[in-house]
Design a protein around this motif. Sequence first.
Motif, mmCIF file in Angstrom:
data_model
loop_
_atom_site.group_PDB
_atom_site.id
_atom_site.type_symbol
_atom_site.label_atom_id
_atom_site.label_comp_id
_atom_site.label_asym_id
_atom_site.label_seq_id
_atom_site.Cartn_x
_atom_site.Cartn_y
_atom_site.Cartn_z
ATOM 1 N N GLU A 139 -18.208 0.570 23.806
ATOM 2 C CA GLU A 139 -19.199 -0.261 24.477
ATOM 3 C C GLU A 139 -18.748 -0.454 25.923
ATOM 4 N N ALA A 140 -19.705 -0.718 26.793
ATOM 5 C CA ALA A 140 -19.372 -0.872 28.204
ATOM 6 C C ALA A 140 -20.429 -1.717 28.906
ATOM 7 N N SER A 141 -20.031 -2.288 30.034
ATOM 8 C CA SER A 141 -20.961 -3.097 30.823
ATOM 9 C C SER A 141 -21.853 -2.241 31.705
ATOM 10 N N ILE A 142 -21.570 -0.949 31.761
ATOM 11 C CA ILE A 142 -22.383 -0.030 32.559
ATOM 12 C C ILE A 142 -23.061 0.969 31.623
ATOM 13 N N VAL A 143 -24.187 1.491 32.073
ATOM 14 C CA VAL A 143 -24.902 2.467 31.257
ATOM 15 C C VAL A 143 -24.221 3.821 31.373
ATOM 16 N N ALA A 241 -13.602 4.529 40.080
ATOM 17 C CA ALA A 241 -12.940 5.570 39.287
ATOM 18 C C ALA A 241 -13.237 5.388 37.799
ATOM 19 N N LEU A 242 -13.233 4.142 37.332
ATOM 20 C CA LEU A 242 -13.526 3.882 35.916
ATOM 21 C C LEU A 242 -14.963 4.245 35.581
ATOM 22 N N THR A 243 -15.877 3.990 36.504
ATOM 23 C CA THR A 243 -17.270 4.360 36.288
ATOM 24 C C THR A 243 -17.400 5.869 36.124
ATOM 25 N N ALA A 244 -16.724 6.607 37.013
ATOM 26 C CA ALA A 244 -16.778 8.071 36.944
ATOM 27 C C ALA A 244 -16.171 8.580 35.640
ATOM 28 N N ILE A 245 -15.059 7.988 35.212
ATOM 29 C CA ILE A 245 -14.389 8.420 33.986
ATOM 30 C C ILE A 245 -15.270 8.148 32.768
ATOM 31 N N TYR A 246 -15.808 6.944 32.671
ATOM 32 C CA TYR A 246 -16.609 6.584 31.497
ATOM 33 C C TYR A 246 -17.852 7.459 31.384
ATOM 34 N N ARG A 247 -18.518 7.717 32.503
ATOM 35 C CA ARG A 247 -19.742 8.507 32.455
ATOM 36 C C ARG A 247 -19.471 9.991 32.221
ATOM 37 N N ALA A 248 -18.241 10.418 32.465
ATOM 38 C CA ALA A 248 -17.894 11.822 32.220
ATOM 39 C C ALA A 248 -17.522 12.073 30.765
ATOM 40 N N LEU A 249 -17.101 11.021 30.055
ATOM 41 C CA LEU A 249 -16.673 11.186 28.669
ATOM 42 C C LEU A 249 -17.868 11.395 27.738
#
Length: 260
Positions: A139-143, A241-249
């Motif tokens: 789960e995450a706070s970003i889409v 950086a965390l946004t980029a990592i989460y959306r790449a997974l």
Amino acid sequence: MEAQEKSLNKGRRPTLLYFALAMILIVIIFGLVKYAMAPVHKLAVWKQTQETIAVYDDAKLDSIQRLIAFRNALLSLPKKDSIHLIVNVPDSTLGLFINGVLIYNVKMTRMKLDPVLRKLPQSMYVQTFSKPLSVAASEASIVKEPIIEKVAPKTPEELTASVTSPDTLVHQPVFIRLITDNGIHFLITQNENLTSVDKKANRSFWRGRRMERAKSFFTAMVKFQPYEYQPSVILEANDKALTAIYRALPEQPKVVVYYE
């Protein structure tokens, strides 16, 4: 007669009070024992579900054996084109790994390993982390895939503004939780909470974790079941950086963990 009844009632009240206090004390002690034994029960479950791996019982070789476990876990990642997460505590990095290559990483500003993981026996460490961990829920706070709607600029000024204006989606508060199939919770958060929106998201994220654990604890007490311990790994890094990592997974990535 009435005097005798009043006397009996007065005698019953202290007895009922002592009985209630005794029951409350028993429940409290029972709950504390459950809570204290939860890590032991978790380790026992891990031990039952893991394969036996030969480990050298020599403290001088601990670091080498952990490094070998890390390499084996990387080699065990699926060979297909899928991106996975690498948590390298000695290097303080959080990275993306694909087809045998580290394609992106970010320096972590804070890392906190659960005491159970810190004190994990060498044999248990090798058995647990010599292979990738599968993410069962997240789960995450970003889409995951933001929808961006843009209107074509009508003037040179609008074109300049559209190019130079920051992407508001990138700067949303970033709080991520990954839960592996063996019950480890990776709590990944941004390292700065400067705005009121950031602070609100931060409070909501950690309040949710506390409420979830409290609910799990009270449910275990009511049902007289073992309390399920949730070992956690807290990681902090830059929000972009965390946004980029989460959306790449992918939806269910693998996680490789290495620490000494």
